[in-house]
Design an enzyme around this catalytic site. Structure first.
Site, PDB file in Angstrom:
ATOM      1  N   ASP A 158       8.889   8.204  -6.072  1.00 21.30           N
ATOM      2  CA  ASP A 158      10.096   8.954  -5.717  1.00 21.30           C
ATOM      3  C   ASP A 158      10.374   8.961  -4.217  1.00 21.30           C
ATOM      4  O   ASP A 158      11.195   9.745  -3.735  1.00 21.30           O
ATOM      5  CB  ASP A 158       9.996  10.403  -6.226  1.00 21.30           C
ATOM      6  N   HIS A 216      -5.952  -5.915  -1.899  1.00 23.26           N
ATOM      7  CA  HIS A 216      -6.860  -5.858  -0.751  1.00 23.26           C
ATOM      8  C   HIS A 216      -7.077  -7.238  -0.136  1.00 23.26           C
ATOM      9  O   HIS A 216      -7.692  -7.364   0.916  1.00 23.26           O
ATOM     10  CB  HIS A 216      -8.208  -5.266  -1.171  1.00 23.26           C
ATOM     11  N   ARG A 225       0.835  -1.203   0.000  1.00 26.01           N
ATOM     12  CA  ARG A 225       0.000   0.000   0.000  1.00 26.01           C
ATOM     13  C   ARG A 225       0.870   1.253   0.000  1.00 26.01           C
ATOM     14  O   ARG A 225       0.573   2.231  -0.696  1.00 26.01           O
ATOM     15  CB  ARG A 225      -0.913  -0.014   1.223  1.00 26.01           C
ATOM     16  N   HIS A 236       0.744   4.262  -2.679  1.00 26.58           N
ATOM     17  CA  HIS A 236       0.527   5.649  -2.280  1.00 26.58           C
ATOM     18  C   HIS A 236       1.698   6.532  -2.692  1.00 26.58           C
ATOM     19  O   HIS A 236       1.510   7.720  -2.974  1.00 26.58           O
ATOM     20  CB  HIS A 236       0.307   5.731  -0.772  1.00 26.58           C
ATOM     21  N   ASP A 237       2.884   5.982  -2.719  1.00 34.78           N
ATOM     22  CA  ASP A 237       4.045   6.749  -3.165  1.00 34.78           C
ATOM     23  C   ASP A 237       3.948   7.028  -4.661  1.00 34.78           C
ATOM     24  O   ASP A 237       4.080   8.173  -5.105  1.00 34.78           O
ATOM     25  CB  ASP A 237       5.332   5.979  -2.857  1.00 34.78           C
ATOM     26  N   ASN A 247      -2.986   8.457   4.946  1.00 34.09           N
ATOM     27  CA  ASN A 247      -1.739   7.777   5.315  1.00 34.09           C
ATOM     28  C   ASN A 247      -1.507   7.693   6.819  1.00 34.09           C
ATOM     29  O   ASN A 247      -0.878   6.752   7.301  1.00 34.09           O
ATOM     30  CB  ASN A 247      -0.547   8.509   4.677  1.00 34.09           C
TER      31      ASN A 247
END
Length: 332
Positions: A79, A198, A67, A71-72, A99
């Site tokens: 990055d 998930h 996850r 999200h990055d 987050n």
């Protein structure tokens, strides 16, 4: 005049998207498998050891690392910006409600980075360490293995407000999800495939309680949810205002195994989030869900390919960005 103006805007938007895509693919082509073979040959082994150690103590860390990588990559590209802590007056991605406090695994990245820095200083990026860790989490809980092209550089900017603009919330329907992923160059099938992560994720009741108690004026409870499943969820998630915000697995059948059971549960109307169940109810994605539910090995192969593609989104390479000494702060 109005139609000409609209066509001009459309043309400009098309050109902008094409330029952006060309830039993205150009950077992605600079990534390669075995990037640290000569400069830090033990880098991937160090990350794998740190991940295995953490997942042995808490299997949920594997889901957290996958996850975190997602999200990055969806905010500013892959990055390592999600790893940066907020600085005075500049809240970072890490502190966005999407987050914080739910994102897990920062300590695993920090441990691997510290060990790598001890033998290969200023060589291996935090962005690459995160990409390796997500792969290793996938293998540890799902035996899904794939080579990770590396060579990412670390970004120096992390802004909290960019998370809302980039990450899809759990309330999105299928069309919104398809559009969100398309902006990143990912197809509808890749979106459905990556949603299979998930299988080992968790969610707080607040992310889906609307489906149980206040879906709409006609149906307090979401009619697309299996009534027996909804009754069970209500025993775990009290009606608002809750005294707490309990955590439940997104896949209650195999919560610690990365497999296709997530899709099987969706076919039985047991998707926890709106963004899960919508994949079956939408004609654009329903057949993809059914195929993934039937063919686990095919899904696993597609998942590895989709993770590799996602891991190349808007990467910094060459002399762009930096190699951070500590993943939570930029170099000074």
């Amino acid at each position: 005049m109005g139609s000409r103006s609209s066509l001009a805007v459309l043309y400009c938007m098309t050109i902008a998207i094409c330029v952006l895509s060309a830039s993205t693919f150009a950077s992605a082509k600079q990534l390669r498998v075995g990037f640290y073979k000569s400069t830090c040959p033990s880098a991937e082994a160090i990350v794998r050891k740190a991940v295995n150690k953490a997942v042995k103590l808490n299997p949920g860390i594997a889901a957290g690392l996958i996850r975190m990588h997602f999200h990055d990559c969806f905010v500013r590209g892959c990055d390592g910006s999600v790893l940066l802590k907020s600085t005075p007056g500049i809240p970072s991605e890490r502190d966005h409600p999407a987050n914080n406090p739910s994102l897990r695994g920062f300590e695993v990245i920090d441990e691997a980075k510290a060990q790598i820095e001890a033998i290969c200083p200023k060589t291996v990026s935090c962005a690459d360490i995160l990409a390796f860790a997500a792969r290793d989490g996938s293998y540890k809980l799902g035996r899904i293995n794939y080579a990770v092209p590396a060579g990412r550089r670390d970004g120096r900017v992390s802004l909290l407000n960019e998370v809302t603009q980039s990450l899809p919330p759990p309330s999105f329907n299928a069309k919104q999800l398809i559009d969100n992923f398309a902006r990143k160059g990912l197809s509808a099938d890749e979106m459905v495939t990556l949603s299979g992560a998930h299988s080992i994720g968790v969610s707080r009741c607040s992310s889906f309680s609307t489906r149980l108690y206040s879906f709409n004026v006609t149906h307090p409870q979401d009619p697309s949810m299996d009534p027996h499943f909804a009754a069970y969820l209500k025993t775990r998630c009290p009606p608002p205002p809750p005294t707490g915000d309990p955590i439940l697995p997104l896949d209650s059948r195999t919560p610690h195994r990365l497999d296709n059971m997530y899709y099987v549960e969706i076919t039985k109307r047991r998707g926890l989030l709106t963004s899960d169940q919508t994949l079956l109810s939408s004609p654009a994605t329903s057949n993809m869900v059914l195929n993934n539910a039937k063919h686990g090995s095919v899904w696993a192969h597609k998942f590895a390919k989709a993770m590799t593609k996602m891991g190349s989104l808007d990467v910094l390479t060459g002399y762009q960005g930096e190699i951070r000494s500590h993943c939570s702060v930029v170099n000074y």
